[in-house]
Each structure stands twice: as structure tokens, then as C-alpha cells.
Write an enzyme that holds these catalytic residues in place. Structure first.
Site, PDB file in Angstrom:
ATOM      1  NE  ARG A 100      -3.273   2.690   2.535  1.00  0.00           N
ATOM      2  CZ  ARG A 100      -3.370   3.506   3.573  1.00  0.00           C
ATOM      3  NH1 ARG A 100      -2.851   3.139   4.745  1.00  0.00           N
ATOM      4  NH2 ARG A 100      -3.958   4.672   3.474  1.00  0.00           N
ATOM      5  CG  HIS A 145      -1.244   9.087   3.413  1.00  0.00           C
ATOM      6  ND1 HIS A 145      -1.351   7.738   3.645  1.00  0.00           N
ATOM      7  CD2 HIS A 145      -0.865   9.634   4.603  1.00  0.00           C
ATOM      8  CE1 HIS A 145      -1.049   7.474   4.910  1.00  0.00           C
ATOM      9  NE2 HIS A 145      -0.747   8.610   5.508  1.00  0.00           N
ATOM     10  CD  GLU A 190      -4.806   7.482   9.794  1.00  0.00           C
ATOM     11  OE1 GLU A 190      -4.479   6.385  10.269  1.00  0.00           O
ATOM     12  OE2 GLU A 190      -4.199   8.554  10.042  1.00  0.00           O
ATOM     13  CG  ASN A 330      -5.033   3.331   8.523  1.00  0.00           C
ATOM     14  OD1 ASN A 330      -5.086   2.358   7.785  1.00  0.00           O
ATOM     15  ND2 ASN A 330      -4.581   4.503   8.106  1.00  0.00           N
ATOM     16  CE1 TYR A 332       0.344   2.599  13.317  1.00  0.00           C
ATOM     17  CE2 TYR A 332      -1.742   3.591  12.670  1.00  0.00           C
ATOM     18  CZ  TYR A 332      -0.453   3.204  12.361  1.00  0.00           C
ATOM     19  OH  TYR A 332       0.043   3.404  11.096  1.00  0.00           O
ATOM     20  CD  GLU A 397      -1.523   3.972   8.003  1.00  0.00           C
ATOM     21  OE1 GLU A 397      -1.236   4.345   9.164  1.00  0.00           O
ATOM     22  OE2 GLU A 397      -1.711   4.753   7.065  1.00  0.00           O
TER      23      GLU A 397
END
Length: 501
Positions: A100, A145, A190, A330, A332, A397
């Protein structure tokens, strides 16, 4: 070449020694896709080469180096503009199914507008895509992005609804020129992070400190832009190119600070993830009801004449609804959430009425915002699946930050624990996760943190003009996971003697 072979042998020996202690393994679905990710401004460099125009991060880092932790910028970054073939060989060595990456709008349209197309910029991406395909790697391409042309920011950027037209013109050029060799497109990365950090708090480019009205207007315009790009692809290119297209959302996990406070978990989800996802993936479309109700009520309490959450017309609700072929996630980390008691006559805390915190027992990373909370990964995948009738999910991600090293055992531990929770969501919760991308392939420019935080599975020497790349142990660990299709429960222990963050 010496570093490659040394690490490979070292990893192999240690893995053989420890693998015998594994009690069990978790197997991935047969056609599961493994990948890794990057973005244009963070790795490419070549900021003023090959006909590229200036983007908002070029200007921001040049004019405000004091707002980047180490005063750095992405002028050279990883120099992937010149070293993309080396990057592809790293990907091939890792054995990934897909890569990606994002396109630089200002490299393709230097003035921001589609009346001037930069062939040299297009050729760079054509060559990269060809190199990937020639090595058996599927391109997963993000159109945007966070790095739009600076001239468009001077005209308001995402505060200007005309951005919907400008980015749609750009997308049409990309589909026409590159789309024949791309089967997976992502429109915008995002939106919530871009809008909060760039237009509300002003800690990222373009540095607009516009408060809550800024972030809500920003996401509003981005959702319109995403939908228009989707429909352009759907009506003009899909039949011939036969690809898929979606959007990428950043979603925190949420754990109740008080076990009985389940309402806080749902409300937080709607204000965080549902803000972008509900208009696209829900059966009704539009923003989540709790957002509309609370923001309208609290806007009035704050003295506004109308809600600071913009309103979609019925036509826009229908136009946006269903505009994604998959859910790009995404993720985390997670937060503890709790409902804040109301004070009569005053706006509810942060309009949502939910406060967030972290558990002091959660392990740290090099990033202040990123704590290690594996269970939150399963929770958010399950929540998305239940909320939106089990869509196909691609983890676009997921990753861990440290400040060094080649022997990155903590990254391996993080990836192992999160990938285990993802597998549990697939196997026990019935979630349709079909692919997973580690952030990131390379150590890179990490926005306002500069080069002080490292997310890569490959180390980059930023003091070396050649930007020498050296695989870390995590790359070799991930390579083994991909090759076997299995996650060894004890594999994260392979570098237990090296504990640097």
C-alpha cells in the site's frame, strides 16, 4: 548485502531454537493477503524534482521547522523517488502479497488542477507499479494521504467545498492513466486525523486552529469528495478496470473505564469511527444519530444559532451511502472511555460527553499517543463488523514505534499480539478481515515528530546520503509468518534479549 545475510542467518538460528517451545499456532485463512504500507510525502523525497509542484507539507516544514520535533522535513526522506526498485526488492524478499502506497497529487498535477498533467510524475508511478507487478506484488494505491497542492490550501483547502471538484478531477486523471494496472484503490487516508490535527488543533499542516467547527466542516467536505470519486470510478472505469475502491478510516479501540459504562464505549465509537463510517456503511446513511443530537444540543448551549455539525441534504445522504467496496481500517491503539456527568445549562464535555484516558499499566512506545493494547484490536474489528453487517475489512495500517534498533523485539511482540487478536476476530467472531498491512515498510518522516519515531521493519540511515536500508528482525519475523501462513504463539520471544524502544 552482508547485513541482509547476517540478519537472515541470525533470525533463522534463533527461530529454530525457540520454535520448538511453541505450544500452538494460529493459521490464517487460505487466501489472506499480507502487506505493508507507506505514504508519498513520508518516503519519496524528490520534493522539487521531476516537475513536482509544492504541497502543503513542503511549505509547512520549510516555513515552520520549529513545529517539527527535530526540525526536519521530507525533502529527501527515504529517497524512494530514486530508490523505488530497491524498495520493491525488499518487499519481494519479505514475500508480501501487496504494497500500500500513496500518490503525490502535486507530483501528478503540479498546479493542483487537471489542465496541466505532469508526465514525468505519472511515469514515476507507472514504473513503480510495473516493478511491483513484475515481482508479483499487488499495488494498493491511496489517492490522497494528506499532501494536497499548496495552491489549493491557499484557496481554503478542505474548508472550501470546491476541493470536492478539484480532487475528483485529480482522481479521474489517475484512473485514466494508472487504473488499468491497479485493482485496489483507497480514496482518502484517515479523514478524522487529517481534520483534527490539520484544521482543528493545527499541529499538522496546514496548521489551521479552527476548533470543532473546522474539523466537522473538513470531514463533511471529505466525505463528499470520497463519494464523488467513488461514483466516478464506479460509472466510468469499473467495468473496464474491474477494481475495488474504498476509504481508509482511523479507529481507536475503546474499553470502559467503569465496566457498567457500556454507553460510553458506543458513544465514543460513533464520534470517532462512526463519524466517517456511518454515512458510508450504515443502512440509513448520514452521521450517527448520537452525533447529530448531541452536537446540535450542545451547539445551542454554546450560543451557536445552528449545529456546528454540517447537515447533509437527503440527496447527499443517498449519494454517499454505500460508496465503499471494503472497510479500510487503520488501527494502532485504544483508550479507556467514561461518561462525563452533565452540568445543567452547560454543553456536554467535548460535545460527545465522553472522556478518554489510558491505563498506566499499558506498555509504552516511542509515540506518546500509542500504547500497546492488543485486545482493543479485536474489539474494534468486532464492533465494525456488527455495526455494518460484516463488511470485508482490510487492515490498511497497524504498527509500532521505537527510536531504534535493528533488534526490534518489542515491534515483533506488538505485531504478534495484535495479529493474534485479529485472527481471533476472524476465527471466533466471524469477522471478514481479508488482508493486513504493517505500518511501515521503512523508517520514514513521521509528520510533526520528524525522524524521532521509527515505525519501519527496515531501518533507514537518514545521515547517509545513500539512505542505506537495513532489514530489522521484525522484517524477518514477518517474512516467516507470510511464508508459513501461521502465527506461532511464542514467536514474539525470539529476540527477548534485546529490549530497546
Amino acid at each position: 548485502m552482508a547485513s541482509y545475510s547476517f540478519l537472515g542467518v541470525a533470525f533463522s538460528l534463533i527461530f529454530v531454537v525457540t520454535h520448538g517451545f511453541a505450544h500452538d499456532t494460529l493459521s490464517y485463512p487460505k487466501n489472506f493477503l499480507f502487506g505493508t504500507a507507506s505514504s508519498s510525502y513520508q518516503i519519496e523525497g524528490g520534493w522539487n524534482e521531476g516537475g513536482k509542484g509544492e504541497n502543503i507539507w513542503d511549505r509547512w516544514t520549510h516555513e515552520h521547522p520549529d513545529l517539527i520535533l527535530d526540525g526536519s522535513n521530507g525533502d529527501v526522506a527515504c529517497d524512494s523517488y530514486h530508490k523505488y526498485k530497491e524498495d520493491v526488492q525488499l518487499l519481494k524478499s519479505m514475500g508480501v502479497n501487496f504494497y500500500r502506497f500513496s500518490l503525490s497529487w502535486s507530483r501528478i498535477l503540479p498546479t493542483g488542477y487537471a489542465n496541466l498533467v505532469n508526465q514525468e510524475g505519472l511515469d514515476y508511478y507507472k514504473n513503480l507499479i510495473k516493478e511491483l507487478l513484475d515481482n508479483g506484488i499487488e499495488p494498493f494505491v491511496t489517492l490522497y494521504h494528506w499532501d494536497h497542492p499548496d495552491v489549493l490550501e491557499r484557496m481554503g483547502g478542505w474548508m472550501n467545498e470546491t476541493m470536492v471538484e478539484w480532487i475528483s478531477d485529480y482522481a479521474r486523471v489517475v484512473f485514466k492513466e494508472l487504473g488499468a494496472n491497479i485493482k485496489y484503490f483507497m480514496t482518502i487516508n484517515e479523514p478524522n486525523v487529517l481534520c483534527i490535527d490539520g484544521y482543528s488543533l493545527g499541529v499538522h499542516s496546514p496548521g489551521k486552529k479552527l476548533g470543532s467547527p473546522g474539523k466537522y466542516l473538513c470531514v463533511h467536505n471529505i466525505l463528499k469528495a470520497h463519494a464523488k470519486i467513488y461514483h466516478i470510478y464506479d460509472t466510468e472505469f469499473r467495468e473496464q478496470q474491474k477494481g475495488q475502491i474504498g476509504i481508509v478510516s482511523h479507529c481507536f479501540g475503546a474499553l470502559p473505564k467503569n465496566l457498567a459504562d457500556t454507553a460510553a464505549v458506543d458513544t465514543f465509537f460513533q464520534f470517532d469511527c462512526g463519524w466517517m463510517a456511518h454515512p458510508i456503511f450504515s443502512t440509513t446513511g448520514d452521521y450517527p444519530a448520537v452525533m447529530k443530537t448531541r452536537i446540535a444540543e450542545n451547539s445551542k448551549l454554546d450560543g451557536f444559532s445552528r449545529s456546528i455539525l454540517p447537515e447533509f441534504s437527503p440527496e447527499w445522504v443517498q449519494y454517499i451511502k454505500g460508496t465503499s467496496d471494503f472497510f479500510g481500517l487503520n488501527h494502532y491503539t485504544s483508550r479507556l472511555v467514561e461518561t462525563v456527568p452533565r452540568v445543567p445549562g452547560h454543553a456536554w464535555y467535548d460535545y460527545s460527553g465522553v472522556n478518554t484516558s489510558v491505563d498506566p499499566s499499558w506498555s509504552n512506545t516511542a509515540s506518546d499517543w500509542l500504547k500497546v493494547v492488543p485486545i482493543g484490536f479485536r474489539d474494534i474489528i468486532k464492533k465494525i463488523s456488527i455495526e455494518y453487517d460484516y463488511p470485508t475489512i482490510f487492515i490498511t495500517e497497524n504498527g509500532f514505534s521505537d527510536r531504534c534498533c535493528i533488534f526490534d523485539n518489542l515491534r515483533i511482540s506488538y505485531l504478534h499480539s495484535y495479529m493474534k487478536e485479529m485472527l481471533t476476530a476472524i476465527q471466533e467472531d466471524g469477522c471478514k478481515v481479508e488482508g493486513y498491512a504493517v505500518w511501515s515498510l521503512l523508517d520514514n518522516f513521521e509528520w510533526s515528530s520528524g525522524y524521532t519515531e521509527r515505525f519501519g521493519m527496515v531501518s533507514v540511515n537518514f545521515t547517509d546520503p545513500n539512505r542505506t536500508r537495513t532489514p530489522k528482525w521484525s522484517m524477518n519475523w514477518y517474512k516467516n509468518v507470510i511464508a508459513t501462513g501461521k502465527l506461532s504463539l511464542d514467536a514474539h520471544q525470539i529476540t527477548a534479549n534485546h529490549t530497546n524502544v
